[in-house]
Scaffold this motif. Structure first.
Motif, PDB file in Angstrom:
ATOM      1  N   GLN A  53       1.274 -10.979   1.729  1.00 18.53           N
ATOM      2  CA  GLN A  53       0.865 -10.860   0.331  1.00 18.53           C
ATOM      3  C   GLN A  53       0.920  -9.396  -0.073  1.00 18.53           C
ATOM      4  O   GLN A  53       0.421  -8.531   0.648  1.00 18.53           O
ATOM      5  N   CYS A  54       1.544  -9.121  -1.202  1.00 16.93           N
ATOM      6  CA  CYS A  54       1.676  -7.738  -1.663  1.00 16.93           C
ATOM      7  C   CYS A  54       0.300  -7.229  -2.116  1.00 16.93           C
ATOM      8  O   CYS A  54      -0.349  -7.858  -2.950  1.00 16.93           O
ATOM      9  N   PRO A  55      -0.157  -6.094  -1.572  1.00 19.14           N
ATOM     10  CA  PRO A  55      -1.491  -5.602  -1.941  1.00 19.14           C
ATOM     11  C   PRO A  55      -1.555  -5.079  -3.376  1.00 19.14           C
ATOM     12  O   PRO A  55      -2.643  -4.887  -3.906  1.00 19.14           O
ATOM     13  N   ILE A  56      -0.386  -4.872  -4.007  1.00 21.58           N
ATOM     14  CA  ILE A  56      -0.388  -4.324  -5.371  1.00 21.58           C
ATOM     15  C   ILE A  56      -0.348  -5.448  -6.416  1.00 21.58           C
ATOM     16  O   ILE A  56      -1.238  -5.549  -7.248  1.00 21.58           O
ATOM     17  N   CYS A  57       0.683  -6.312  -6.339  1.00 18.70           N
ATOM     18  CA  CYS A  57       0.794  -7.364  -7.368  1.00 18.70           C
ATOM     19  C   CYS A  57       0.227  -8.698  -6.897  1.00 18.70           C
ATOM     20  O   CYS A  57       0.132  -9.636  -7.682  1.00 18.70           O
ATOM     21  N   GLN A  58      -0.119  -8.812  -5.598  1.00 22.16           N
ATOM     22  CA  GLN A  58      -0.723 -10.011  -5.005  1.00 22.16           C
ATOM     23  C   GLN A  58       0.246 -11.165  -4.795  1.00 22.16           C
ATOM     24  O   GLN A  58      -0.164 -12.273  -4.432  1.00 22.16           O
ATOM     25  N   ILE A  68       4.777  -3.225   0.823  1.00 23.79           N
ATOM     26  CA  ILE A  68       4.623  -3.783  -0.523  1.00 23.79           C
ATOM     27  C   ILE A  68       5.898  -4.530  -0.899  1.00 23.79           C
ATOM     28  O   ILE A  68       6.941  -4.338  -0.279  1.00 23.79           O
ATOM     29  N   CYS A  69       5.827  -5.394  -1.908  1.00 22.07           N
ATOM     30  CA  CYS A  69       6.979  -6.221  -2.243  1.00 22.07           C
ATOM     31  C   CYS A  69       8.048  -5.388  -2.961  1.00 22.07           C
ATOM     32  O   CYS A  69       7.774  -4.283  -3.425  1.00 22.07           O
ATOM     33  N   HIS A  70       9.263  -5.944  -3.078  1.00 23.35           N
ATOM     34  CA  HIS A  70      10.352  -5.120  -3.623  1.00 23.35           C
ATOM     35  C   HIS A  70      10.235  -4.882  -5.134  1.00 23.35           C
ATOM     36  O   HIS A  70      10.777  -3.930  -5.646  1.00 23.35           O
ATOM     37  N   TYR A  71       9.479  -5.729  -5.834  1.00 22.98           N
ATOM     38  CA  TYR A  71       9.279  -5.451  -7.268  1.00 22.98           C
ATOM     39  C   TYR A  71       8.353  -4.242  -7.442  1.00 22.98           C
ATOM     40  O   TYR A  71       8.553  -3.410  -8.318  1.00 22.98           O
ATOM     41  N   CYS A  72       7.322  -4.178  -6.613  1.00 20.74           N
ATOM     42  CA  CYS A  72       6.394  -3.043  -6.702  1.00 20.74           C
ATOM     43  C   CYS A  72       7.032  -1.760  -6.172  1.00 20.74           C
ATOM     44  O   CYS A  72       6.692  -0.666  -6.615  1.00 20.74           O
ATOM     45  N   ALA A  73       7.959  -1.913  -5.218  1.00 19.07           N
ATOM     46  CA  ALA A  73       8.577  -0.733  -4.617  1.00 19.07           C
ATOM     47  C   ALA A  73       9.704  -0.170  -5.481  1.00 19.07           C
ATOM     48  O   ALA A  73      10.064   1.001  -5.342  1.00 19.07           O
TER      49      ALA A  73
END
Ligand code: ZN
Length: 206
Positions: A53-58, A68-73
């Protein structure tokens, strides 16, 4: 308990699946090749290891070495915009439509009028704080929160709660909702790309 009943009950706990459908699934599995059942069981068993689970966007994504996931990165996405969706499938639908280039946050549910359901309130407020006061030099500050919730009574109710939560930030943030184009009662997940594009470009302050 009878094995068939026990599995049917476990399946009936899935969203949108009732006891009768749970039973149908069990009988379907019974007639399926054993290899198919084994593969399904293995996929379910490994979900916890293979998905993070991405800690930024969940959102949930297939595990990679990235934390973190590739959208947040993705540095090309617009940090001034944060779009809130109910669930991961809605985010996927918006990505398929391909017009939104800002950041995301997945609420993880909706609130019902009868007081049921929950959303990730604490994580949302943390995400907003971080985006209003970014610790990365040069990161654009958050300006707009887009409520991309379903056009259902639960969606409306959830939007009201989020507006209430974001009251302390109203001097710094615009809150907008998706424009018309989404039919009443329609869910984001099932909307076509053209409808989603129109709803995004016609979003209005609310
Ligand atoms: Zn993310």
């Amino acid at each position: 308990m009878d094995h068939i009943d026990e599995l049917a009950r476990a399946l009936a706990r899935f969203p949108g699946i009732g006891p009768r459908q749970g039973k149908r699934f069990v009988y379907h599995l019974l007639t399926a090749p054993a290899a198919e059942r084994t593969k399904l069981a293995a996929l379910i068993a490994s979900l916890g290891n293979e998905v993070q689970q991405c800690p930024i966007c969940q959102r949930f994504y297939t595990s990679t070495s990235a934390s973190i996931c590739h959208y947040c990165a993705d540095p090309r996405r617009d940090d001034a915009l944060l779009l809130l969706v109910e669930k991961d499938q809605d985010l996927s639908a918006l990505e398929r439509a391909g017009t939104y280039r800002g950041r995301y946050f997945v609420l993880g549910g909706v609130l019902t009028l009868s007081g049921k359901g929950s959303i990730r309130e604490k994580e949302l407020l943390q995400a907003i704080e971080k985006r209003l006061h970014p610790d990365t030099p040069g990161q654009v500050v958050l300006k707009e929160v887009v409520l991309a919730l379903s056009a259902t009574s639960e969606g409306e109710h959830t939007a009201d709660r989020i507006r209430q939560l974001l009251t302390p930030y109203r001097d710094h943030l615009t809150i907008s909702t998706l424009g018309r184009g989404l039919a009443t009662g329609s869910e984001l997940e099932y909307s076509d790309a053209e409808t989603l594009r129109a709803a995004l470009s016609n979003r209005r302050e609310a």
